[in-house]
Design a protein around this motif. Structure first.
Motif, PDB file in Angstrom:
ATOM      1  N   GLU A 136       0.819  -1.205   0.000  1.00  0.00           N
ATOM      2  CA  GLU A 136       0.000   0.000   0.000  1.00  0.00           C
ATOM      3  C   GLU A 136       0.853   1.255   0.000  1.00  0.00           C
ATOM      4  O   GLU A 136       0.581   2.201  -0.739  1.00  0.00           O
ATOM      5  CB  GLU A 136      -0.939   0.037   1.215  1.00  0.00           C
ATOM      6  CG  GLU A 136      -2.014  -1.015   1.199  1.00  0.00           C
ATOM      7  CD  GLU A 136      -1.612  -2.271   1.960  1.00  0.00           C
ATOM      8  OE1 GLU A 136      -0.401  -2.475   2.183  1.00  0.00           O
ATOM      9  OE2 GLU A 136      -2.493  -3.033   2.302  1.00  0.00           O
ATOM     10  N   SER A 137       1.899   1.280   0.828  1.00  0.00           N
ATOM     11  CA  SER A 137       2.753   2.468   0.875  1.00  0.00           C
ATOM     12  C   SER A 137       3.510   2.655  -0.437  1.00  0.00           C
ATOM     13  O   SER A 137       3.686   3.784  -0.899  1.00  0.00           O
ATOM     14  CB  SER A 137       3.727   2.380   2.055  1.00  0.00           C
ATOM     15  OG  SER A 137       4.621   1.315   1.890  1.00  0.00           O
ATOM     16  N   LEU A 138       3.938   1.560  -1.063  1.00  0.00           N
ATOM     17  CA  LEU A 138       4.608   1.661  -2.355  1.00  0.00           C
ATOM     18  C   LEU A 138       3.658   2.181  -3.427  1.00  0.00           C
ATOM     19  O   LEU A 138       4.032   3.016  -4.252  1.00  0.00           O
ATOM     20  CB  LEU A 138       5.164   0.295  -2.757  1.00  0.00           C
ATOM     21  CG  LEU A 138       6.356  -0.217  -1.950  1.00  0.00           C
ATOM     22  CD1 LEU A 138       6.602  -1.690  -2.242  1.00  0.00           C
ATOM     23  CD2 LEU A 138       7.591   0.597  -2.259  1.00  0.00           C
ATOM     24  N   ALA A 139       2.418   1.701  -3.423  1.00  0.00           N
ATOM     25  CA  ALA A 139       1.441   2.148  -4.419  1.00  0.00           C
ATOM     26  C   ALA A 139       1.079   3.617  -4.214  1.00  0.00           C
ATOM     27  O   ALA A 139       0.942   4.360  -5.190  1.00  0.00           O
ATOM     28  CB  ALA A 139       0.196   1.279  -4.342  1.00  0.00           C
ATOM     29  N   ILE A 193       6.129  -2.002  -9.864  1.00  0.00           N
ATOM     30  CA  ILE A 193       4.797  -1.452  -9.664  1.00  0.00           C
ATOM     31  C   ILE A 193       4.236  -1.087 -11.037  1.00  0.00           C
ATOM     32  O   ILE A 193       4.830  -0.291 -11.761  1.00  0.00           O
ATOM     33  CB  ILE A 193       4.831  -0.198  -8.768  1.00  0.00           C
ATOM     34  CG1 ILE A 193       5.501  -0.512  -7.434  1.00  0.00           C
ATOM     35  CG2 ILE A 193       3.429   0.354  -8.554  1.00  0.00           C
ATOM     36  CD1 ILE A 193       5.854   0.703  -6.627  1.00  0.00           C
ATOM     37  N   ASP A 194       3.117  -1.692 -11.387  1.00  0.00           N
ATOM     38  CA  ASP A 194       2.422  -1.384 -12.637  1.00  0.00           C
ATOM     39  C   ASP A 194       1.138  -0.655 -12.309  1.00  0.00           C
ATOM     40  O   ASP A 194       0.367  -1.096 -11.468  1.00  0.00           O
ATOM     41  CB  ASP A 194       2.063  -2.660 -13.408  1.00  0.00           C
ATOM     42  CG  ASP A 194       3.280  -3.360 -13.966  1.00  0.00           C
ATOM     43  OD1 ASP A 194       4.278  -2.669 -14.240  1.00  0.00           O
ATOM     44  OD2 ASP A 194       3.227  -4.589 -14.128  1.00  0.00           O
ATOM     45  N   GLU A 195       0.912   0.445 -12.989  1.00  0.00           N
ATOM     46  CA  GLU A 195      -0.319   1.203 -12.803  1.00  0.00           C
ATOM     47  C   GLU A 195      -0.979   1.324 -14.171  1.00  0.00           C
ATOM     48  O   GLU A 195      -0.394   1.873 -15.097  1.00  0.00           O
ATOM     49  CB  GLU A 195       0.002   2.579 -12.228  1.00  0.00           C
ATOM     50  CG  GLU A 195      -1.209   3.380 -11.863  1.00  0.00           C
ATOM     51  CD  GLU A 195      -0.811   4.711 -11.246  1.00  0.00           C
ATOM     52  OE1 GLU A 195      -1.192   5.729 -11.816  1.00  0.00           O
ATOM     53  OE2 GLU A 195      -0.135   4.694 -10.207  1.00  0.00           O
ATOM     54  N   ALA A 196      -2.176   0.786 -14.313  1.00  0.00           N
ATOM     55  CA  ALA A 196      -2.878   0.807 -15.587  1.00  0.00           C
ATOM     56  C   ALA A 196      -4.233   1.468 -15.416  1.00  0.00           C
ATOM     57  O   ALA A 196      -4.866   1.355 -14.367  1.00  0.00           O
ATOM     58  CB  ALA A 196      -3.046  -0.610 -16.107  1.00  0.00           C
ATOM     59  N   THR A 252      -0.750  -2.900  -9.616  1.00  0.00           N
ATOM     60  CA  THR A 252      -0.222  -4.226  -9.317  1.00  0.00           C
ATOM     61  C   THR A 252       1.187  -4.054  -8.771  1.00  0.00           C
ATOM     62  O   THR A 252       2.015  -3.383  -9.393  1.00  0.00           O
ATOM     63  CB  THR A 252      -0.183  -5.097 -10.585  1.00  0.00           C
ATOM     64  OG1 THR A 252      -1.455  -5.056 -11.211  1.00  0.00           O
ATOM     65  CG2 THR A 252       0.165  -6.517 -10.249  1.00  0.00           C
ATOM     66  N   VAL A 253       1.452  -4.664  -7.622  1.00  0.00           N
ATOM     67  CA  VAL A 253       2.776  -4.569  -6.992  1.00  0.00           C
ATOM     68  C   VAL A 253       3.367  -5.971  -6.912  1.00  0.00           C
ATOM     69  O   VAL A 253       2.779  -6.862  -6.298  1.00  0.00           O
ATOM     70  CB  VAL A 253       2.680  -3.943  -5.576  1.00  0.00           C
ATOM     71  CG1 VAL A 253       4.044  -3.899  -4.923  1.00  0.00           C
ATOM     72  CG2 VAL A 253       2.072  -2.562  -5.639  1.00  0.00           C
TER      73      VAL A 253
END
Length: 163
Positions: A16-19, A50-53, A62-63
């Motif tokens: 969560e902190s990474l996202a 970390i992928d953000e789509a 997605t982490v």
């Protein structure tokens, strides 16, 4: 776009902190972003991806967290509010360790746990409020079709065919 973030990863960081941190970084409108973190002590190994789509104004994050040997440690899916809703954990030998769902920060539904050989050892059921309702333990068999036809021995070392 691919970005390598300038700080190192240690095991105290949560998905969560990474996202949330990756969500604050600049990007293009309606464009996918990919961020990579390297280990703090060893900058030659990938620690986190970390992928953000964005799909029709719905964001999915997605982490992936990796062991030092390159195998996946965990795979977490998060919604647009950076709350996780699925989590898959793996042992260091790339066998599954646990998988299950989250809702509002609590475990929800059916969670399955596996041993280092990938055999099911425990199933837990959680209520909607995150309380544990039921637990069932399994004593996995020593020899199954999966272990018979698997290329790895139960000890974790590969089979050697003598010639």
């Amino acid at each position: 776009m691919l970005h390598i973030l300038p700080w190192g990863y240690d095991s105290t960081m949560t998905a969560e902190s990474l996202a949330k941190c990756a969500d604050t970084l600049p990007g293009h409108f309606l464009d996918a972003k990919m961020y990579n973190l390297l280990y703090k002590n060893d900058t030659t190994k990938l620690a986190v991806k970390i992928d953000e789509a964005v799909y029709l104004f719905h964001k999915k994050i997605t982490v992936y967290v990796y062991w030092k040997n390159g195998n996946k440690k965990s795979y977490t899916l998060l919604n647009k509010h950076c709350e996780k809703y699925w989590e898959f954990d793996f042992h260091e030998n790339d066998a599954p360790a646990a998988c299950g769902r989250y809702k509002k920060g609590h475990k929800k539904g059916r969670w399955v746990y596996f041993n280092t050989q990938g055999l099911k050892v425990k199933v837990e059921r959680y209520a909607h409020d995150g309380t544990l309702k039921k637990t069932k333990n399994f004593d996995p068999p020593k020899k199954t079709l999966r272990t018979t036809f698997n290329v790895r021995h139960l000890s974790g070392t590969p089979y050697i065919i003598a010639q």
